[in-house]
Scaffold this active site. Structure first.
Site, PDB file in Angstrom:
ATOM      1  N   ARG A  27      38.943  -5.199 -50.911  1.00  0.00           N
ATOM      2  CA  ARG A  27      38.006  -4.293 -50.242  1.00  0.00           C
ATOM      3  C   ARG A  27      36.822  -5.057 -49.680  1.00  0.00           C
ATOM      4  O   ARG A  27      36.320  -4.742 -48.593  1.00  0.00           O
ATOM      5  CB  ARG A  27      37.545  -3.208 -51.230  1.00  0.00           C
ATOM      6  N   GLY A  95      50.907  -4.533 -52.472  1.00  0.00           N
ATOM      7  CA  GLY A  95      50.882  -3.109 -52.139  1.00  0.00           C
ATOM      8  C   GLY A  95      49.498  -2.668 -51.698  1.00  0.00           C
ATOM      9  O   GLY A  95      49.345  -1.886 -50.757  1.00  0.00           O
ATOM     10  N   ASP A 319      47.659  -0.879 -64.482  1.00  0.00           N
ATOM     11  CA  ASP A 319      48.155  -2.263 -64.368  1.00  0.00           C
ATOM     12  C   ASP A 319      48.213  -2.971 -65.716  1.00  0.00           C
ATOM     13  O   ASP A 319      48.765  -4.069 -65.813  1.00  0.00           O
ATOM     14  CB  ASP A 319      47.264  -3.056 -63.407  1.00  0.00           C
ATOM     15  N   LYS A 346      55.867  -0.230 -59.017  1.00  0.00           N
ATOM     16  CA  LYS A 346      54.913  -1.337 -58.895  1.00  0.00           C
ATOM     17  C   LYS A 346      55.671  -2.582 -58.412  1.00  0.00           C
ATOM     18  O   LYS A 346      56.765  -2.464 -57.872  1.00  0.00           O
ATOM     19  CB  LYS A 346      54.204  -1.572 -60.226  1.00  0.00           C
ATOM     20  N   ARG A 392      52.592  -9.617 -63.446  1.00  0.00           N
ATOM     21  CA  ARG A 392      52.104  -9.057 -64.708  1.00  0.00           C
ATOM     22  C   ARG A 392      53.183  -9.073 -65.800  1.00  0.00           C
ATOM     23  O   ARG A 392      52.857  -9.133 -66.981  1.00  0.00           O
ATOM     24  CB  ARG A 392      51.555  -7.652 -64.504  1.00  0.00           C
TER      25      ARG A 392
END
Ligand code: S3P
Length: 434
Positions: A27, A95, A319, A346, A392
């Protein structure tokens, strides 16, 4: 293909600062591009995902200095400063990068194409394509626009504001619609079933853009200008800190300080869940950076017990469910994870992949459509595990290996670079210091 070999640890000790928050880094580079003038971003995550977003902004005509490091200077060109890219924008594995940029590009008056790697091209895009089409963008893609590559002809000045109710609690969907809404005349509203992370809202405010939040309803008036208000100091990513939090919880003898971590309440589900399992976690030195709460997190080993994780906690820990399932694997009793079907879309199907990897350690796991049941054990023997192309999953299994009696090998761990460059080094420094 790279492997990571983990020996049993006798306790995680000392302190570490994980790299910058991935959500905020994406962002920060996008919003700085839309502001008038230069913005310095400190603590930017120099991982594959966020660098792909930064490269996409460069392809849209924005000059960025320092790419590859954690300190960027973004030379913003204002709300209407982007230009048509002369090639396809490749977001790799991300994503967030693809969905946020789709929202941004839906508001432009030019044509662009977004693609990604073999995993991202399988992930659902209808959730953003549908509202963005309603706002006036023409979007085409594989499977009728449900899958990337996505070709977007933005609505430009004809972008229309909408009142959108998302069927999923997703910050990516919310942010895509708000970014398109920034280009619309009128007020755009997004409603969610439960609150998702609010970094977009906070960063809009940091840039002087008014955003209203009432519970799960967010409203933004279009055509507001972004103004740079000094540097953005990105905190360390709680999702990366989570691997070390769980490691310190499950390895006897641990006493670890994880510094400068973002503790935005929409992200701290992992702390709440671990505390409800009996973990010893203390937040020290609370402060604020660029509109985001930050603290140092001290974690000491303590025997964990099983819990139920469901409902509104899920989006606040989405997450971290893979590594929380590792905590469950070493906890006393059967942990139940429910309402988490989003995990199936995910970077991998994280219900299926975690269930299969934990079983290799000898853990009893029952897979459900929207979660799993995990019965913990005192310890395990270690195993040979797979990453399934998912950063992850790779890091979760490395953490699981620290609390095992024997050696654990995780195959195909290069994916860790997408979010946590330096993971292996920090793991070795803290897990084998004594
Ligand atoms: C993210 C939102 C979450 C999260 C992802 C980052 C973001 O996805 O899983 O890693 O930065 O907006 P959803 O919003 O789709 O749940």
């Amino acid at each position: 293909m790279s492997d990571l070999t983990v020996q049993p640890s006798r306790g995680l000790k000392g302190e570490l600062t994980p790299p910058g928050d991935k959500s905020i880094s994406h962002r920060a580079v996008i919003f700085s591009s839309l502001a008038e003038g230069d913005t310095v971003i400190n603590g930017f995550l120099a991982g594959e995902d966020t660098m792909n977003t930064a490269r996409a902004m460069q392809a849209l005509g924005i000059a960025i200095d320092g790419l590859g490091s954690s300190r960027l200077t973004v030379r913003g060109k204002g709300l209407d400063g982007l230009s048509e890219p002369d090639g396809v924008l490749d977001l790799g594995n991300s994503g967030t990068g693809m969905r946020l940029l789709a929202g941004l590009l839906a508001g432009q008056d030019f044509y662009s194409v977004l693609t990604g790697d073999q995993y991202l091209r399988k992930r659902p895009m209808a959730r953003i394509v549908e509202p963005l089409r309603r706002m006036g963008a023409r979007i085409d893609g594989r499977s009728g626009g449900r899958l990337a590559p996505l070709a977007i002809r933005g609505g430009g000045k004809k972008t229309s504001a909408i009142d959108f109710t998302s069927p999923v609690a997703s910050a990516q969907v919310k942010s895509a619609v708000l970014l398109a809404g920034l280009y619309a005349e009128g007020t755009t509203t997004v409603n969610e079933p439960s609150p998702s992370r609010d970094h977009t809202e906070r960063l809009f405010r940091f840039f002087g853009v008014g955003v209203e939040q009432h519970g799960t309803r967010v409203t933004l008036r279009g055509r507001q200008q972004l103004r740079s208000h000094g540097p953005i100091d990105v905190p360390a990513d709680i999702s990366s800190a989570a691997f070390f939090m769980v490691a310190a919880c499950i390895v006897p003898g641990s006493d670890l300080l994880i510094k400068n971590v973002g503790v935005n309440p929409t992200r701290t589900g992992v702390i709440d869940v671990l505390r409800s399992m009996g973990a010893d976690i203390v937040l020290e030195n609370p402060r604020e950076q660029a509109g985001e709460p930050v603290a140092d997190i001290r974690v000491r080993h303590r025997k964990l017990r099983a819990v139920r994780v469901a409902g509104e906690t899920i989006p606040r820990a989405i997450d971290e469910i893979p590594v929380l399932s590792v905590a469950a694997a070493y906890a006393e009793g059967t942990t139940i994870i429910q309402d988490a079907s989003e995990l199936r879309v995910k970077e991998s199907d994280r219900i299926a992949t975690m269930a299969s990897e934990l079983k290799k350690l000898g853990i009893a796991v029952v897979e459900r459509a929207d979660g799993m049941e995990i019965t913990g054990r005192e310890t395990t023997d270690g195993a040979v595990c797979e990453s399934h192309g998912d950063h992850r999953i790779a890091m979760s299994m490395a953490v699981a290996g620290l609390a095992a009696r024997g050696e654990t090998v995780v195959h195909d761990t290069a994916w860790i670079e997408t979010s946590f460059p330096g993971f292996e080094m920090l793991l070795r420094q803290t897990a084998y210091s004594s």
